[in-house]
Motif scaffolding. Structure first.
Motif, short mmCIF file in Angstrom:
data_model
loop_
_atom_site.label_atom_id
_atom_site.label_comp_id
_atom_site.label_asym_id
_atom_site.label_seq_id
_atom_site.Cartn_x
_atom_site.Cartn_y
_atom_site.Cartn_z
N ALA A 90 -10.85 3.06 -26.33
CA ALA A 90 -12.14 3.63 -26.74
C ALA A 90 -12.15 3.94 -28.23
CB ALA A 90 -12.42 4.89 -25.93
N VAL A 91 -11.09 4.54 -28.72
CA VAL A 91 -11.00 4.87 -30.15
C VAL A 91 -11.03 3.60 -30.99
CG1 VAL A 91 -9.49 5.82 -31.94
CG2 VAL A 91 -9.82 7.06 -29.79
N LYS A 92 -10.35 2.58 -30.53
CA LYS A 92 -10.30 1.32 -31.28
C LYS A 92 -11.67 0.64 -31.30
CE LYS A 92 -7.26 -2.71 -31.85
NZ LYS A 92 -6.12 -3.46 -31.27
N VAL A 93 -12.41 0.73 -30.18
CA VAL A 93 -13.76 0.17 -30.12
C VAL A 93 -14.65 0.83 -31.18
CG1 VAL A 93 -15.88 0.14 -28.72
CG2 VAL A 93 -13.71 -0.64 -27.74
N ILE A 94 -14.57 2.14 -31.29
CA ILE A 94 -15.34 2.86 -32.31
C ILE A 94 -14.87 2.47 -33.71
CG2 ILE A 94 -15.96 5.13 -33.22
CD1 ILE A 94 -17.25 4.48 -30.51
N HIS A 95 -13.57 2.35 -33.87
CA HIS A 95 -13.00 1.95 -35.17
C HIS A 95 -13.51 0.58 -35.61
CE1 HIS A 95 -10.06 1.48 -38.39
NE2 HIS A 95 -9.76 0.29 -37.91
N TYR A 96 -13.75 -0.31 -34.64
CA TYR A 96 -14.24 -1.65 -34.94
C TYR A 96 -15.75 -1.70 -35.17
CZ TYR A 96 -10.04 -4.53 -34.50
OH TYR A 96 -8.82 -5.13 -34.71
N GLY A 97 -16.41 -0.56 -35.10
CA GLY A 97 -17.81 -0.53 -35.52
C GLY A 97 -18.83 -0.15 -34.47
N ALA A 98 -18.43 0.03 -33.21
CA ALA A 98 -19.39 0.46 -32.20
C ALA A 98 -19.74 1.93 -32.42
CB ALA A 98 -18.82 0.26 -30.81
N ASP A 99 -21.00 2.27 -32.21
CA ASP A 99 -21.42 3.66 -32.33
C ASP A 99 -21.20 4.43 -31.04
OD1 ASP A 99 -23.02 3.78 -35.08
OD2 ASP A 99 -23.50 1.88 -34.12
N ARG A 100 -21.35 3.72 -29.93
CA ARG A 100 -21.15 4.33 -28.61
C ARG A 100 -20.51 3.30 -27.69
NH1 ARG A 100 -25.95 7.38 -26.04
NH2 ARG A 100 -27.28 5.58 -26.49
N LEU A 101 -20.06 3.76 -26.53
CA LEU A 101 -19.44 2.83 -25.60
C LEU A 101 -19.91 3.11 -24.17
CD1 LEU A 101 -16.98 4.67 -24.19
CD2 LEU A 101 -15.94 4.27 -26.42
N VAL A 102 -19.79 2.07 -23.35
CA VAL A 102 -20.17 2.14 -21.94
C VAL A 102 -18.90 2.01 -21.10
CG1 VAL A 102 -21.36 0.93 -20.06
CG2 VAL A 102 -22.48 1.21 -22.27
N VAL A 103 -18.75 2.89 -20.10
CA VAL A 103 -17.64 2.77 -19.17
C VAL A 103 -18.20 2.45 -17.79
CG1 VAL A 103 -16.03 4.22 -20.41
CG2 VAL A 103 -17.63 5.29 -18.82
N ASP A 104 -17.55 1.54 -17.11
CA ASP A 104 -17.96 1.12 -15.77
C ASP A 104 -16.75 1.15 -14.84
OD1 ASP A 104 -18.61 -0.37 -13.45
OD2 ASP A 104 -20.19 -1.41 -14.50
N ALA A 105 -15.78 0.26 -15.08
CA ALA A 105 -14.60 0.18 -14.20
C ALA A 105 -13.86 1.51 -14.13
CB ALA A 105 -13.67 -0.93 -14.70
N LEU A 106 -13.79 2.24 -15.25
CA LEU A 106 -13.08 3.51 -15.25
C LEU A 106 -13.70 4.53 -14.30
CD1 LEU A 106 -11.95 4.43 -18.89
CD2 LEU A 106 -10.52 3.90 -16.91
N LEU A 107 -15.00 4.41 -14.06
CA LEU A 107 -15.67 5.33 -13.14
C LEU A 107 -15.17 5.12 -11.72
CD1 LEU A 107 -19.33 5.05 -14.47
CD2 LEU A 107 -17.65 6.82 -15.01
N HIS A 108 -14.74 3.91 -11.41
CA HIS A 108 -14.15 3.62 -10.11
C HIS A 108 -12.66 3.98 -10.08
CE1 HIS A 108 -17.54 1.30 -8.38
NE2 HIS A 108 -17.73 0.86 -9.61
N ASP A 109 -11.97 3.73 -11.20
CA ASP A 109 -10.51 3.74 -11.20
C ASP A 109 -9.87 5.07 -11.58
OD1 ASP A 109 -10.80 1.08 -10.57
OD2 ASP A 109 -10.34 0.35 -12.58
N ASP A 110 -10.45 5.76 -12.58
CA ASP A 110 -9.75 6.94 -13.09
C ASP A 110 -10.73 7.83 -13.86
OD1 ASP A 110 -8.02 8.79 -14.23
OD2 ASP A 110 -6.42 7.32 -14.51
N LEU A 111 -11.36 8.75 -13.16
CA LEU A 111 -12.33 9.64 -13.81
C LEU A 111 -11.66 10.57 -14.82
CD1 LEU A 111 -14.63 10.56 -10.77
CD2 LEU A 111 -15.20 9.10 -12.73
#
Length: 261
Positions: A90-111
């Motif tokens: 997640a931190v790396k995604v923001i570092h690469y220029g994303a302002d926000r991120l979406v989580v999907d699989a993590l909601l199933h796997d590890d809250l």
């Protein structure tokens, strides 16, 4: 009154932008950077990049794509989803220029990991993606990796209600790609009515958009497939809706010479 948003969605599979229909059929569109650049110059309020095969293959986020997008000089806020497995991703995604991120699989796997990345980045940076369907008078939560449906868990609802995410992306996966197909019950019957919602999947008509935007918990409409059918689609949608609730059309000055190309 806060203005509501129109979000342009680019779906990426095997490195290419695709049209997606019901999470199981895909038509190639070409280079994702080209579509992203168009959404930027057409005045999307945000751009969502969803790379749909990263989590299924247990790959990390597509940092090559994010690096390429970073070179485009976009003026539009960028949301990224796909392959986010932990806080480091997640931190790396923001570092690469994303302002926000979406989580999907993590909601199933590890809250718990969702809690951790929210603590690190702040709830405003985190969007929960929930592909839902309305069948037999009930909501069902879809796992695109296994193509299975399940009941929304109490644990998930409690996690969302705790304030660790900023918005929910509710996707009508069953009607994705179907004109005027979004099922209103996905929003109206969702158990948490106090959480901001982005409506996505089968949203194609200005009248349909205007009706959805009247609901207080819907803060944005996300459109994917239907932006590929005509030039300046974002602007035309905004002009047709003509609502005080949605942000005004904005034409990017740096692309003004390309408007009629």
């Amino acid at each position: 009154m806060l203005k509501k948003r129109l979000i342009g969605v680019v779906t990426v599979k095997d490195g290419w932008a695709v049209q997606s229909f019901g999470y199981n059929r895909y038509l190639p569109l070409g280079n994702p950077e080209c579509l992203i650049k168009n959404l930027d110059r057409w005045g999307a309020d945000e751009i969502l990049i969803q790379v749909i095969d990263q989590s299924r293959r247990k790959f990390e986020p597509d940092f090559r794509l994010l690096e390429s997008i970073g070179k485009l000089g976009l003026s539009t806020p960028l949301i990224y989803g796909g392959g986010i497995r932990n806080v480091a991703d997640a931190v790396k995604v923001i570092h690469y220029g994303a302002d926000r991120l979406v989580v999907d699989a993590l909601l199933h796997d590890d809250l718990q990991k969702v809690h951790h990345l929210s603590e690190r980045l702040g709830a405003q940076a985190v969007i929960a993606s929930l592909p839902l369907s309305w069948q037999d008078g009930k909501l069902a939560w879809f796992d695109y990796r296994t193509q299975t449906k399940m009941t929304i868990t109490t644990q998930l609802l409690e996690t969302i209600q705790s304030g660790i995410i900023s918005e929910i992306l509710i996707s009508d996966w069953l009607h994705e790609g179907q004109a005027n197909g979004f099922e209103p019950n996905l929003v109206e019957k969702f158990p948490l009515q106090n959480i901001p919602i982005i409506a996505f999947g089968g949203v194609s008509e200005p009248v349909q958009m205007a009706e959805l935007l009247l609901q207080s918990n819907i803060v944005a409409i996300a459109v994917g497939n239907f932006l590929n059918y005509q030039e300046q689609a974002i602007q035309k949608y905004k002009q047709a809706i003509a609502s005080e609730q949605i942000r005004n059309p904005i034409y990017a000055a740096k692309y003004s010479l390309l408007t009629n190309v």
